[in-house]
Design a protein around this motif. Structure first.
Motif, PDB file in Angstrom:
ATOM      1  N   ARG A  60       1.544   9.428  -5.550  1.00  0.00           N
ATOM      2  CA  ARG A  60       1.861  10.811  -5.198  1.00  0.00           C
ATOM      3  C   ARG A  60       2.917  11.422  -6.100  1.00  0.00           C
ATOM      4  O   ARG A  60       2.887  12.607  -6.413  1.00  0.00           O
ATOM      5  CB  ARG A  60       2.366  10.884  -3.739  1.00  0.00           C
ATOM      6  CG  ARG A  60       1.320  10.639  -2.708  1.00  0.00           C
ATOM      7  CD  ARG A  60       0.332  11.795  -2.654  1.00  0.00           C
ATOM      8  NE  ARG A  60      -0.904  11.381  -2.046  1.00  0.00           N
ATOM      9  CZ  ARG A  60      -1.168  11.443  -0.733  1.00  0.00           C
ATOM     10  NH1 ARG A  60      -0.273  11.935   0.080  1.00  0.00           N
ATOM     11  NH2 ARG A  60      -2.314  11.027  -0.269  1.00  0.00           N
TER      12      ARG A  60
ATOM     13  N   LYS B 130       1.133   4.183  -2.778  1.00  0.00           N
ATOM     14  CA  LYS B 130       0.867   5.568  -2.409  1.00  0.00           C
ATOM     15  C   LYS B 130       1.987   6.489  -2.894  1.00  0.00           C
ATOM     16  O   LYS B 130       1.734   7.559  -3.442  1.00  0.00           O
ATOM     17  CB  LYS B 130       0.716   5.672  -0.892  1.00  0.00           C
ATOM     18  CG  LYS B 130      -0.120   6.847  -0.488  1.00  0.00           C
ATOM     19  CD  LYS B 130      -0.852   6.569   0.799  1.00  0.00           C
ATOM     20  CE  LYS B 130      -2.060   7.476   0.927  1.00  0.00           C
ATOM     21  NZ  LYS B 130      -2.800   7.237   2.153  1.00  0.00           N
TER      22      LYS B 130
ATOM     23  N   ASN C  60       0.816  -1.222   0.000  1.00  0.00           N
ATOM     24  CA  ASN C  60       0.000   0.000   0.000  1.00  0.00           C
ATOM     25  C   ASN C  60       0.843   1.262   0.000  1.00  0.00           C
ATOM     26  O   ASN C  60       0.552   2.217  -0.713  1.00  0.00           O
ATOM     27  CB  ASN C  60      -0.919   0.026   1.227  1.00  0.00           C
ATOM     28  CG  ASN C  60      -1.979  -1.038   1.117  1.00  0.00           C
ATOM     29  OD1 ASN C  60      -2.209  -1.568   0.031  1.00  0.00           O
ATOM     30  ND2 ASN C  60      -2.608  -1.373   2.235  1.00  0.00           N
TER      31      ASN C  60
END
Ligand SMILES: [Zn+2]
Length: 383
Positions: free
Chosen positions: A286, A282, A278
């Motif tokens: 980003r 992320k 995860n």
């Protein structure tokens, strides 16, 4: 363990310091128990694991999943001991002792008659299903040992030598009338593997040769019944492959191993350890970039490779796992009433803003960039 870790809890250690305390002071308390006693119930394992993680996270909720924390450093973990895998790998020391003819300890007498039924050391070459049948006559301790051993077993691929070392007995692939086969008096005569039925030319022994070789009396139907029960595709794979010395890779590894538990711990661990998927997603989302797996391994290792300072490593670890408390996080937790950057007060304080995007941070990076250029003649563009 609880008392020991409680005493260390007030020393304001970094996460690394705590893991070192667990490894060097808490774990040895368990080694003797886990080596010589049957495995405790899974609930008790969980309890022990909980004590360790409570200590690591100061009695608060875990910030990173346990299955990630137990992973190797290059996978994004910190090698927190996984007690169940640790217990299983300690148990395998006993398999080594069983197989070692030099080991003449008196406990061997206690299990000798049970092992005899399975051709002594051959018991360790039964398949998983065979071993779980065999272990029923042993006490809880030996059941734990056998359970651990059966978990690292690999079922055959297509290599002829792996087919040859398949046990004939209690093998789910070799069935007569849908039943697994076992002939104790054949085992006593040393007949255990498919290999034992093969001659030097790579074909099955004739009934006469078989009887002569092993000094057993049997008839054509029984002997051929067993051979026909061996799966066709296995027979194809070992066609014309002469009999060979049986060698099981796990047993070979075990014999050579200085420290059995160290060798097998990673194998047990691999079935539970996870990488922080995860968090990786992320970061990629980003930064709008794709990062391949071995690049991630590098990033996870950089803090460990570039400094010995555990505070710095710990800091970078928190950044990588996105558990560093920035204002935007504290705002979500209702600890702060603003999510804006503490320095510029203009933008939401995320990790990338705080350490890169913010004007104040940018100035630091530009200064470093200029110094590198002017003083060391190194051209770097931080991005
Ligand atoms: Zn800012």
């Amino acid at each position: 363990m609880k008392k020991l870790l409680h005493d260390w809890a007030f020393r304001n250690l970094t996460i690394f310091g705590k893991i070192t305390v667990v490894k060097t002071l808490a774990l040895p308390i368990l080694v003797q128990c886990l080596s010589v006693l049957p495995d405790p119930k899974s609930k008790q394992f969980e309890e022990i694991q909980k004590i360790i993680f409570n200590f690591i996270w100061d009695g608060k909720i875990d910030k990173i999943r346990r299955n990630i924390m137990i992973s190797d450093k290059h996978k994004g973990g910190l090698k927190v001991p996984h007690i169940l895998s640790f217990a299983k790998s300690l148990k395998l020391t006993w398999v080594k002792k069983c197989l070692d003819p030099q080991c003449k300890s008196s406990w061997k007498i206690l299990i000798a008659d049970k092992l005899e039924k399975w051709g002594y050391s051959n018991i360790w070459q039964l398949r998983r299903e065979g071993l779980s049948t065999a272990m029923q006559v042993f006490n809880n301790f030996w059941q734990s040992v056998m359970q651990a051993w059966s978990e690292i077993m690999q079922h055959p691929t297509t290599a002829p030598s792996e087919i040859l070392r398949q046990p004939l007995w209690h093998n789910n692939e070799i069935l007569i009338n849908k039943q697994r086969v076992c002939k104790s008096h054949w085992i006593k005569k040393g007949i255990f593997f498919i290999n034992d039925l093969i001659n030097d030319n790579g074909s099955f022994l004739s009934l006469e040769n078989f009887q002569d070789k092993f000094n057993v009396h049997t008839n054509f139907l029984t002997y051929n019944g067993l051979i026909s029960a061996i799966p066709k595709h296995w027979k194809e794979l070992i066609k014309n492959v002469p009999r060979e010395e049986i060698s099981d890779c796990n047993i070979e590894k075990l014999r050579k191993a200085q420290k059995v538990s160290k060798l097998f711990y990673p194998i047990f661990l691999s079935s539970v350890a996870e990488t922080p998927v995860n968090v990786k997603h992320k970061w990629e989302e980003r930064m709008s970039i794709d990062i391949v797996e071995n690049e991630w391994e590098q990033y996870f290792m950089i803090p460990h490779n570039v400094t010995m300072n555990t505070k710095l490593i710990s800091f970078q670890f928190q950044i990588l796992h996105r558990i560093l408390c920035t204002n935007s996080r504290l705002f979500i937790f209702k600890i702060l009433d603003t999510e804006m950057c503490s320095f510029c007060h203009e933008t939401k304080e995320s990790i990338s803003h705080l350490f890169y995007g913010c004007l104040h941070a940018r100035n630091i990076w530009i200064t470093i960039q200029e110094k590198l250029k002017n003083l060391c003649n190194i051209d770097v563009c931080f991005n």
